[in-house]
Write a protein that holds these residues in place. Structure first.
Motif, short mmCIF file in Angstrom:
data_model
loop_
_atom_site.label_atom_id
_atom_site.label_comp_id
_atom_site.label_asym_id
_atom_site.label_seq_id
_atom_site.Cartn_x
_atom_site.Cartn_y
_atom_site.Cartn_z
N LEU A 3 0.86 -1.18 0.00
CA LEU A 3 0.00 0.00 0.00
C LEU A 3 0.90 1.23 0.00
N ARG A 4 0.69 2.10 -0.96
CA ARG A 4 1.44 3.35 -1.06
C ARG A 4 0.46 4.50 -0.95
N LEU A 32 -4.16 2.95 -8.73
CA LEU A 32 -3.96 4.22 -8.05
C LEU A 32 -5.21 5.07 -8.20
N GLY A 33 -5.66 5.65 -7.10
CA GLY A 33 -6.80 6.56 -7.15
C GLY A 33 -6.35 7.97 -6.82
N ASP A 64 -0.25 -1.81 -4.83
CA ASP A 64 0.79 -2.22 -5.76
C ASP A 64 1.09 -3.71 -5.58
N HIS A 65 0.95 -4.47 -6.65
CA HIS A 65 1.17 -5.91 -6.61
C HIS A 65 2.46 -6.32 -7.32
N ARG A 66 3.28 -5.37 -7.71
CA ARG A 66 4.49 -5.68 -8.47
C ARG A 66 5.59 -6.24 -7.57
N LEU A 144 12.60 -1.03 3.45
CA LEU A 144 12.96 -0.09 2.40
C LEU A 144 11.73 0.39 1.64
N LEU A 145 10.83 -0.51 1.33
CA LEU A 145 9.60 -0.10 0.63
C LEU A 145 8.77 0.84 1.50
#
Length: 161
Positions: A3-4, A32-33, A64-66, A144-145
């Motif tokens: 989640l960003r 992204l919204g 984000d699922h990457r 880090l993320l």
């Protein structure tokens, strides 16, 4: 899944950008919204733009699922390089050296972006620990993320989002 939050805006999202895997499975890579006022933040996010369903989430929220590497590269492409002029190739592919240079750049930026320097410095410290193997790789990647996500939100806030 990561989640960003790329804005500090609390308005509901009015537009959704969804990117699917080019593979045959068409899995969602991210969604992204953004609200109408902050749609400029999504201009460089490739994907399909649609009107967000009612109550679909808060402006700036990205699911984000990457892969880890793809998310780090996304951070570099979408805001670290544009904000700080730093990129992986000029630092020998080292995320730690690139983040340390980005933090130093932000620290000396005439716009007074000390907060961005602090969060990028934290991300650099985590990346250095990962590269030195003094932090478990999976734990380090998660940290880090999280640090990059906080830095991304800080950068967006400094740009008025």
């Amino acid at each position: 899944m990561l989640l960003r939050q790329i804005t500090t805006c609390t308005a509901p999202a009015t537009t959704t950008v969804t990117r699917h895997s080019p593979a045959g499975d068409r899995a969602v890579l991210y969604r992204l919204g953004v609200c109408h006022r902050h749609r400029w933040l999504a201009q460089d996010w490739p994907g399909t733009r649609t009107a967000a369903p009612d109550k679909s989430g808060r402006c700036g929220t990205a699911v984000d699922h990457r892969t880890y590497g793809d998310v780090v590269q996304s951070h570099i492409d979408l805001w670290i390089r544009p904000a700080t002029t730093q990129d992986l190739p000029e630092h020998g592919g080292s995320a730690a050296r690139m983040l340390r240079a980005a933090a130093a750049w932000a620290q000396q930026d005439s716009r007074g972006e000390h907060a961005l320097a602090v969060v990028l410095g934290h991300a650099a410290t985590v990346a250095e620990a990962i590269e030195a193997s003094s932090l478990d790789a999976e734990t380090g990647r998660q940290q880090l993320l999280a640090a990059l996500s906080a830095a991304e939100t800080t950068d967006a806030a400094l740009r008025g989002a």
